[in-house]
Design a protein around this motif. Structure first.
Motif, PDB file in Angstrom:
ATOM      1  N   THR A  93       5.115  24.957  -2.795  1.00  0.00           N
ATOM      2  CA  THR A  93       4.439  23.813  -3.417  1.00  0.00           C
ATOM      3  C   THR A  93       4.845  22.517  -2.732  1.00  0.00           C
ATOM      4  N   LEU A  94       6.151  22.336  -2.532  1.00  0.00           N
ATOM      5  CA  LEU A  94       6.641  21.139  -1.855  1.00  0.00           C
ATOM      6  C   LEU A  94       6.146  21.066  -0.418  1.00  0.00           C
ATOM      7  N   THR A 121       0.850  -1.189   0.000  1.00  0.00           N
ATOM      8  CA  THR A 121       0.000   0.000   0.000  1.00  0.00           C
ATOM      9  C   THR A 121       0.885   1.239   0.000  1.00  0.00           C
ATOM     10  N   ALA A 122       0.261   2.358  -0.308  1.00  0.00           N
ATOM     11  CA  ALA A 122       0.998   3.624  -0.341  1.00  0.00           C
ATOM     12  C   ALA A 122       0.101   4.752   0.141  1.00  0.00           C
ATOM     13  N   SER A 123       0.720   5.776   0.669  1.00  0.00           N
ATOM     14  CA  SER A 123       0.030   7.005   1.044  1.00  0.00           C
ATOM     15  C   SER A 123       0.380   8.061   0.014  1.00  0.00           C
ATOM     16  N   ALA A 124      -0.548   9.009  -0.207  1.00  0.00           N
ATOM     17  CA  ALA A 124      -0.314   9.995  -1.259  1.00  0.00           C
ATOM     18  C   ALA A 124      -0.917  11.341  -0.889  1.00  0.00           C
ATOM     19  N   SER A 125      -0.432  12.359  -1.585  1.00  0.00           N
ATOM     20  CA  SER A 125      -0.962  13.713  -1.389  1.00  0.00           C
ATOM     21  C   SER A 125      -0.983  14.436  -2.722  1.00  0.00           C
ATOM     22  N   VAL A 126      -1.832  15.454  -2.799  1.00  0.00           N
ATOM     23  CA  VAL A 126      -1.930  16.288  -3.999  1.00  0.00           C
ATOM     24  C   VAL A 126      -1.932  17.747  -3.579  1.00  0.00           C
ATOM     25  N   ALA A 127      -1.115  18.544  -4.274  1.00  0.00           N
ATOM     26  CA  ALA A 127      -1.072  19.994  -4.037  1.00  0.00           C
ATOM     27  C   ALA A 127      -1.045  20.698  -5.383  1.00  0.00           C
TER      28      ALA A 127
END
Length: 298
Positions: free
Chosen positions: A268-269, A253-259
């Motif tokens: 942004t980072l 599994t993986a965790s993710a983010s969007v900006a």
């Protein structure tokens, strides 16, 4: 040393026969009046043509303007010693790279009547440069671009005010996988995840490995809603598959983010990193949007 005309002619003959470089003599219009034998060896066939070939006939269409400009500058005495690199399509239908340097031929009154050019193959150098570029900006394990390339590309998007989103992914419990199954299995997990990203993301999306278990994706021109849908599909698909990794088969599994890509690289980072931290804090195996996007969505 002072050379007579006969001396100069003999010296030219020796140089033309012994060097892999090609010496071209052209008129004011760029027609080739004489070429040393090496021209045919480089893959150009000029013998037997009814009219003299032009210098630009050796140059691929996309580079002709640049080569013509350099030739005109040389005739005018501008930018002496200028070297121009250009691609050419040789008779074997291969694109090859060359470098040309031109100097005007002038009469006793100082008026140009043509030019001498030295043409040199730089295929080997270009190949080495490409290998060096790949070594500098490519992650050797996944063959994705690395952090240095990612930062450069994100900086370019920010500077050009290109619209789009940044997504960060982190493989959950990656250290545990390494400890339990070994580093080679951990490497296999990274390759499996990189391949899944290639398969599920759009052709224009740019995927980079930016850390041990961390990946970044630049999504040019993607709206936050589009980026969210794309990244959710990655998270969901990964969790539903029990991947065959090495000798084992287990869930990854993986965790993710969007900006949203904003006015500066750092902001942004920072926003993407904070959203990824929240995704992990909420139990992993999930996607979180940056706060600003959450407010817009609600």
């Amino acid at each position: 040393m002072n050379f007579t005309i006969q001396d100069s002619s003999a010296l030219y003959g020796l140089l033309a026969e012994s060097t892999s470089d090609v010496i071209l003599k052209t008129d004011l219009g760029g027609s080739i009046l004489h070429a040393s034998p090496g021209l045919d060896q480089l893959g150009f066939v000029t013998a037997g043509t009814q009219t003299p070939p032009r210098l630009l006939d050796l140059v691929a269409p996309e580079a002709r303007c640049e080569v013509e400009r350099a030739y005109t500058d040389a005739l005018a005495g501008c930018r002496p010693g200028q070297r121009v690199e250009f691609p050419a399509i040789t008779t074997d239908k291969r694109q090859r790279w060359f470098e040309i340097q031109t100097q005007a031929l002038k009469s006793e009154s100082g008026e140009p009547y043509g030019a001498l050019s030295i043409l040199r193959s730089i295929d080997e150098r270009r190949s080495l440069e490409q290998q060096l570029f790949a070594a500098t900006y490519t992650d050797p394990l996944t063959k994705l671009t690395n952090r240095a390339a990612f930062v450069s590309m994100l900086e370019h998007m920010v500077d050009k005010k290109m619209d789009g989103c940044l997504a960060l992914f982190s493989i959950d419990f990656f250290r545990t996988i390494n400890m339990q199954y070994g580093q080679s299995t951990g490497d296999d997990v990274l390759v499996v995840f990189a391949n899944l990203l290639r398969e599920l993301l759009r052709a224009e999306d740019i995927i980079s490995r930016i850390g041990s278990e961390r990946f970044a994706v630049l999504l040019p021109r993607a709206t936050p809603e589009q980026a969210e849908a794309i990244c959710k599909r990655v998270i969901t698909t990964l969790a539903e598959l029990r991947q065959k990794v090495g000798e084992s088969r287990f869930a990854i599994t993986a965790s993710a983010s969007v900006a949203h890509i904003g006015e500066s690289l750092d902001s942004t980072l920072e926003r993407a990193e904070m959203a990824l931290f929240v995704a992990k804090a909420k139990g992993r195996n999930r996607l979180e949007l940056e706060k600003a996007l959450q407010k817009v969505r609600h």
